[in-house]
Design an enzyme around this catalytic site. Structure first.
Site, PDB file in Angstrom:
ATOM      1  N   ARG A   1      20.889  28.812  33.610  1.00  0.00           N
ATOM      2  CA  ARG A   1      22.055  29.520  33.630  1.00  0.00           C
ATOM      3  C   ARG A   1      23.087  28.569  33.348  1.00  0.00           C
ATOM      4  O   ARG A   1      23.335  27.400  33.973  1.00  0.00           O
ATOM      5  CB  ARG A   1      21.771  30.034  35.275  1.00  0.00           C
ATOM      6  CG  ARG A   1      23.327  30.570  35.646  1.00  0.00           C
ATOM      7  CD  ARG A   1      23.359  30.930  36.924  1.00  0.00           C
ATOM      8  NE  ARG A   1      24.695  31.420  37.257  1.00  0.00           N
ATOM      9  CZ  ARG A   1      25.593  30.867  38.313  1.00  0.00           C
ATOM     10  NH1 ARG A   1      25.171  30.087  39.178  1.00  0.00           N
ATOM     11  NH2 ARG A   1      26.733  31.351  38.330  1.00  0.00           N
TER      12      ARG A   1
ATOM     13  N   HIS B   1      33.206  30.314  35.180  1.00  0.00           N
ATOM     14  CA  HIS B   1      32.832  29.557  36.266  1.00  0.00           C
ATOM     15  C   HIS B   1      33.969  28.630  36.430  1.00  0.00           C
ATOM     16  O   HIS B   1      34.236  27.475  36.154  1.00  0.00           O
ATOM     17  CB  HIS B   1      31.713  28.626  35.912  1.00  0.00           C
ATOM     18  CG  HIS B   1      31.191  28.125  37.215  1.00  0.00           C
ATOM     19  ND1 HIS B   1      29.514  28.042  37.609  1.00  0.00           N
ATOM     20  CD2 HIS B   1      31.414  27.112  37.933  1.00  0.00           C
ATOM     21  CE1 HIS B   1      29.419  27.301  38.627  1.00  0.00           C
ATOM     22  NE2 HIS B   1      30.475  27.004  39.093  1.00  0.00           N
TER      23      HIS B   1
ATOM     24  N   GLU C   1      31.125  33.039  41.907  1.00  0.00           N
ATOM     25  CA  GLU C   1      32.037  32.476  43.060  1.00  0.00           C
ATOM     26  C   GLU C   1      33.379  33.006  42.979  1.00  0.00           C
ATOM     27  O   GLU C   1      34.357  31.874  43.275  1.00  0.00           O
ATOM     28  CB  GLU C   1      31.730  31.005  43.621  1.00  0.00           C
ATOM     29  CG  GLU C   1      30.297  31.031  43.826  1.00  0.00           C
ATOM     30  CD  GLU C   1      30.138  29.432  44.388  1.00  0.00           C
ATOM     31  OE1 GLU C   1      31.080  28.688  44.460  1.00  0.00           O
ATOM     32  OE2 GLU C   1      28.910  29.071  44.845  1.00  0.00           O
TER      33      GLU C   1
ATOM     34  N   ASN D   1      24.676  32.834  45.963  1.00  0.00           N
ATOM     35  CA  ASN D   1      24.556  31.179  45.766  1.00  0.00           C
ATOM     36  C   ASN D   1      24.603  31.010  47.345  1.00  0.00           C
ATOM     37  O   ASN D   1      25.577  31.598  48.069  1.00  0.00           O
ATOM     38  CB  ASN D   1      25.939  30.719  45.177  1.00  0.00           C
ATOM     39  CG  ASN D   1      26.083  31.074  43.676  1.00  0.00           C
ATOM     40  OD1 ASN D   1      25.106  31.814  43.172  1.00  0.00           O
ATOM     41  ND2 ASN D   1      26.937  30.748  43.043  1.00  0.00           N
TER      42      ASN D   1
ATOM     43  N   TYR E   1      24.327  27.761  50.189  1.00  0.00           N
ATOM     44  CA  TYR E   1      24.200  26.268  50.375  1.00  0.00           C
ATOM     45  C   TYR E   1      24.027  26.070  52.177  1.00  0.00           C
ATOM     46  O   TYR E   1      23.468  25.191  52.558  1.00  0.00           O
ATOM     47  CB  TYR E   1      25.354  25.268  49.966  1.00  0.00           C
ATOM     48  CG  TYR E   1      25.251  25.467  48.396  1.00  0.00           C
ATOM     49  CD1 TYR E   1      24.652  24.430  47.828  1.00  0.00           C
ATOM     50  CD2 TYR E   1      26.183  26.477  47.896  1.00  0.00           C
ATOM     51  CE1 TYR E   1      24.517  24.381  46.444  1.00  0.00           C
ATOM     52  CE2 TYR E   1      25.974  26.341  46.447  1.00  0.00           C
ATOM     53  CZ  TYR E   1      25.498  25.479  45.738  1.00  0.00           C
ATOM     54  OH  TYR E   1      25.399  25.293  44.183  1.00  0.00           O
TER      55      TYR E   1
ATOM     56  N   GLU F   1      22.137  29.902  42.947  1.00  0.00           N
ATOM     57  CA  GLU F   1      22.656  28.619  43.035  1.00  0.00           C
ATOM     58  C   GLU F   1      21.940  28.415  44.601  1.00  0.00           C
ATOM     59  O   GLU F   1      22.339  29.169  45.317  1.00  0.00           O
ATOM     60  CB  GLU F   1      24.101  28.416  43.193  1.00  0.00           C
ATOM     61  CG  GLU F   1      24.753  27.954  41.886  1.00  0.00           C
ATOM     62  CD  GLU F   1      26.200  27.760  41.890  1.00  0.00           C
ATOM     63  OE1 GLU F   1      26.518  27.064  42.848  1.00  0.00           O
ATOM     64  OE2 GLU F   1      26.953  28.256  41.047  1.00  0.00           O
TER      65      GLU F   1
END
Length: 467
Positions: free
Chosen positions: A76, A120, A165, A294, A296, A371
């Site tokens: 990606r 991005h 995002e 994504n 985290y 991600e």
């Protein structure tokens, strides 16, 4: 539960253009907002910029060969808008497109599936000068850019992502100012959010018109997993308010054609939302082929104590300005437990909750983890090798969670490690290392870390190796 993933599951890694390419003034490329921001004193750690980054623009074939060596089945990457369409208007610069043509051909030659992200965070500076994402016209410029790239690469790239995002673009770029362009205007951040939604919808329509019907279009959201400090009704209300600002502001229009029912009232002191025009929600609500998520860490919130405001531990950088418009009544707290080098709590259960939530939020829509990864304090040993057991443990725990979510009904089709290699980590400069491949920033030598070899074994077998 089986620790084996199904055949055809995509094993990928992800990067973004400004973080790795360098060559910021070559072949017609003009400045993006991140060029301007990173060259502004005080905006990035140590004044670091992406001028060279890791020089992927000149080392692309070497990097693709490394991907193949590591057994990746998908990659990606993002396209630099200002490399392809320098002013954000007009015809494409063929030299810019040629780089991505070469990249795609190289990937296909190595049997690696390209997954192309159109945006991005690197808006052409000329479009920011004309108003940026708070300006409605930017959404239409994005659709024109999408059509240019779709026409050029749609015959060979089948997997497309419109935005990465958009929450960060809107609320860190225009609210807290810790990301480019560094503006601190709550009303502008909400206008930006709406116009990013509109850009996604218009670009999806433009791509459908420009590309073969077989191509798949998605968006990548950094949807937050928001948890309350207690079951007190005031804390639960804080969760709902932040969930709307973090998640519903994007998935509401994109997936359901409507904003969350409380959002306009919650932010009435900031804006009247008159920038939402008739027909906008219909334009935004386009059918998707997949949803990228994504993940985290988690967020922990409570009702704020008006007498003791305290710090805002939301993990989104230090700023006197909040990225949460209309949410002064909410306090953010550091979640308990082990942390990555970013100070983000490690909590794989949040990824499980996220995947199951969107299984219900968008029934029948395939999911991708676009991600997931950890920043660690990686250093080469005396023999030059780089061992990163903390990252291996992080990846194994999160991938085991993905597999558990699949057993529970989540239709997850692939996983993209963030990141392929160490790179420019936005306002943190080069101080945070997320890569599976270590980069010596002096020589730009690439060295696969232990986690890269661990991930290669996973890609080869489809079964989680031991940590």
């Amino acid at each position: 539960m089986s620790d084996r993933f199904p055949p055809g599951f995509l094993w990928g890694a992800a990067t973004s253009a400004y973080q790795i390419e360098g060559a910021t003034a070559e072949d017609g490329r003009t400045p993006s907002i991140w060029d301007t921001f990173s060259h502004t004193p005080g905006r990035t750690a140590d004044g670091d910029t992406g001028d060279i980054a890791v020089d992927h623009y000149h080392r692309m074939r070497e990097d693709v060969a490394l991907m193949a060596e590591l057994g990746l089945t998908s990659y990606r990457f993002s396209v630099s808008w200002s490399r392809v369409q320098p002013t954000g208007r007009g015809p494409a610069v063929q030299l810019g497109l040629d780089f991505y043509r070469r990249l795609v051909d190289e990937l296909l030659d190595h049997n690696i599936v390209p997954a192309l992200t159109l945006y991005h965070w690197d808006l052409p500076q000329e479009l920011e000068d004309a108003g940026g994402w708070p300006a409605r016209d930017t959404a239409y410029r994005f659709a024109e850019y999408a059509a240019l790239v779709g026409t050029a690469l749609g015959d060979r790239v089948e997997r497309w992502i419109t935005l990465n995002e958009p929450w960060c673009s809107a609320f860190l770029g225009y609210g807290s100012g810790v990301h480019a362009p560094g503006r601190t205007d709550p009303a502008a951040s909400l206008r930006a959010a709406h116009h990013l939604n509109l850009a996604h919808g218009e670009a999806t329509s433009a791509l459908r018109a420009a590309m073969p019907a077989r191509n798949q279009i998605a968006v990548s959201l950094n949807s937050a997993v928001v948890r309350p400090c207690s079951q007190d009704p005031a804390d639960l209300a804080a969760v709902r308010r932040i969930d709307d600002l973090a998640n519903g502001v994007f998935h509401g229009p994109m997936l359901h054609g409507a904003y969350p029912k409380h959002l306009f009232a919650d932010t009435a002191s900031v804006t009247d939302w008159s920038f939402v025009h008739d027909g906008d929600l219909r334009a935004i609500h386009q059918p998707l082929d997949a949803l990228g998520l994504n993940y985290y860490t988690t967020s922990l919130v409570s009702a704020a104590d008006p007498d003791r405001p305290g710090s805002r531990a939301d993990g989104h950088g230090a700023s006197a300005h909040s990225p949460w418009p209309g949410a002064a009544s909410v306090a953010f707290h550091q979640p308990p437990g082990e942390q990555t080098a970013m100070g983000w709590a490690i909590d794989p259960s949040g990824l499980y909750d996220l995947l199951l939530r969107y299984t219900k939020e968008a029934p029948g829509l395939p999911l991708l983890v676009t991600e997931n990864g950890a920043a660690c304090d990686d250093k080469p040993g005396p023999d030059g090798s780089v061992h990163d057991p903390d990252r291996i443990r992080y990846l194994r725990d999160h991938l085991a969670t993905v597999r558990r979510a699949m057993e529970a009904g989540a239709d997850v089709r692939g996983y993209y490690l963030w990141s392929l290699m160490d790179n420019f980590e936005w306002s943190y400069g080069y101080g945070k290392r997320f890569g599976a491949v270590y980069v010596d920033y002096e020589t730009l030598t690439r060295t696969p870390k232990s986690s890269a070899h661990w991930y290669a074994e996973l890609a080869r077998t489809g079964a989680l190796p031991e940590g």
